[in-house]
Design an enzyme around this catalytic site. Structure first.
Site, PDB file in Angstrom:
ATOM      1  CB  CYS A 125      -1.240   7.059   1.091  1.00  0.00           C
ATOM      2  SG  CYS A 125      -2.303   5.981   1.914  1.00  0.00           S
ATOM      3  CD  GLU A 185      -1.811   2.367   1.598  1.00  0.00           C
ATOM      4  OE1 GLU A 185      -1.569   3.178   0.531  1.00  0.00           O
ATOM      5  OE2 GLU A 185      -1.685   2.421   2.842  1.00  0.00           O
TER       6      GLU A 185
END
Length: 484
Positions: free
Chosen positions: A291, A257
């Site tokens: 993010c 990720e």
């Protein structure tokens, strides 16, 4: 709250094979408060030998942990969920102290992170297989799911709790042991979490944690070690690429990720007030250090003035300061280096012709603070558009054409999260299908949910965390052919 007593109660050692122990040579590393620069604690600074001992413990415990019943694993996770919720204030304070996010927001992360334990407690008892008569007859085709084996987990500093529970929850539910390496900036939250797992009865060797200032030196040998069977990482794309290369030697199962560059689009038919609220949530969650944070705001020119005015007013009204202080809504960035990088992006955009609508407001002189900033008329090829900002800065551009803005939204190597606001549900499906992202928010500014699969495409990584798909990342499918 007595924060000194809280920190004193957190273990400062490594947790290996069910015991708290010092690092080799007694080495330690400092944990500092980004709001004040104060040293909060010193924790064990693991060596490669310490990492090897942790993997040895995880490997030794794998067979017995895999043999436990799904219900037993489920109950342990459920107990961990309940205890974590009970201690919300303590865990929230730890995150605020070592990472900086406002205390109220940190409490929200505890609720969110704990849900991964509850979700995977429920998934642990639903691991299933298949039974199929062979099409040609004469045999039966069975499949079963089994734990992948010892896992290496590298977690980031921006969500010290939730990024841990999102990995630990499904691994425990699937029957996997693990070695966890939290970020050096924020180890206290993970150490407290592992102590909680010890308290609820997770057997020795199942969960191991190594804190270190030498992430590469400690973790690379483990990634190349045949005893490890999976690597899961949350962090930057640059580091992720290196880890994938290292994982190739043992052909590890890998979940990545990685970075993002999320577009946030406001179409001409959007509810502007709702879009402003959504943009605030998408941009300012976690001080912009996420993010999934909205990095590029594209607003239709017909509503750009209204949106910009209302959005800037809300940004300017935010209160910057120490996250432990009442009323603070924007805490410090994680390091002074992070502040310099954000300021570089702001200065570069202004030099290229962008207009700073707000962002010159006074902030505390001590600590790593940046004022919430809104930039308009941002050039489409500026660094602030191409790079992750990771701070409280919004870069706004305008558009007139749907296909054009979709193309601009997709013109990045990243593909984690995207957002857009529109009242037209035909457009909602059409745009969502065309966006090259693993997650899309339609008329919402926060899309993370333990019941949904979190993850991206392109340079934002692969694999999914959460949802029904999350536990599959920790399971192998075995086929058994049985003759009649």
């Amino acid at each position: 709250m007595d924060t000194k007593a809280l920190i004193n109660d957190v273990p400062k050692q490594l947790f290996v094979d069910g015991a708290w122990r010092d690092a080799e040579g007694g080495k330690t590393l400092e944990v500092t408060n980004p709001a004040t620069g104060e040293v909060l604690a010193r924790v064990a600074d693991a060596s490669p030998a310490d990492g090897d001992a942790a993997l040895a413990a995880a490997h030794a415990a794998q067979a017995s942990w895999a043999a436990t019943t799904p219900r037993e694993r489920s109950e342990l996770l459920r107990k961990a969920f309940e205890l974590l919720i009970e201690r919300t204030d303590d865990f929230a304070a730890l995150m605020t102290l070592e990472m900086g996010k406002p205390f109220a927001e940190a409490k929200g992360e505890v609720a969110y992170g704990a849900e991964y334990f509850r979700w995977f407690a429920e998934e642990a008892v639903r691991i299933n297989g298949t039974y199929l008569p062979a099409p040609a007859g004469g045999s039966r085709l069975l499949t079963m799911k089994q734990p992948v084996g010892p896992c290496l987990m590298i977690t980031p500093w921006n969500f010290p709790l939730a990024m841990g529970t999102r990995k630990i929850g499904p691994a425990l539910a699937a029957g996997c042991t693990m070695v966890i390496k939290p970020a050096a900036e924020t180890p206290l939250t993970m150490l407290a979490l592992v102590a909680l797992l010890e308290e609820v009865g997770v057997p020795k060797g199942v969960v191991n944690v190594v804190t270190t200032s030498d992430s590469g030196g400690v973790m690379e040998p483990l990634i190349r070690d045949p005893r490890a069977r999976k690597l899961t990482f949350t962090g930057s794309t640059a580091v992720g690429r290196k880890l994938v290369e290292q994982s190739a030697e043992q052909l590890l199962r890998v979940s990545m990720e990685l970075g993002g560059n999320a577009p946030f689009m406001v179409f001409e038919d959007a509810d502007v007030d709702a879009a402003v609220e959504g943009a605030m949530a998408a941009k300012m969650r976690n001080i912009g250090e996420a993010c999934t944070a909205a990095n590029r705001l594209y607003v239709h020119e017909s509503v750009a003035a209204e949106f910009g005015e209302k959005f800037a007013a809300k940004m300017k009204a935010m209160t910057v300061g120490n996250g432990m202080d009442e009323g603070v809504t924007v805490g410090p960035l994680i390091t002074g280096k992070a502040v310099k990088n954000v300021q570089r992006l702001i200065d570069g955009a202004v030099a290229a012709g962008a207009t700073k609508v707000c962002g010159d407001e006074q902030v505390p002189s001590e600590g790593n603070f940046v004022a919430p900033t809104v930039l308009t008329n941002v050039p489409g090829d500026d660094d602030i558009v191409r790079e992750e900002i990771f701070g409280p800065v919004a870069a706004i551009q305008t558009f007139t054409d749907e296909d054009d803005v979709i193309a601009r939204a997709n013109s990045t190597e990243y593909g984690l999260a995207a957002y857009f606001f529109s009242k037209d549900y035909s457009r909602a499906l059409r745009v969502a299908e065309k966006l090259e992202y693993g997650m899309v928010g339609v008329n919402v500014g926060v899309i993370s949910n333990p019941a949904a699969p979190f993850g991206g495409v392109k340079a934002s990584g692969f694999g999914r965390e959460g949802g029904f798909q999350g536990i599959d990342e920790y399971l192998e499918t075995k086929y058994v052919g049985m003759a009649l």
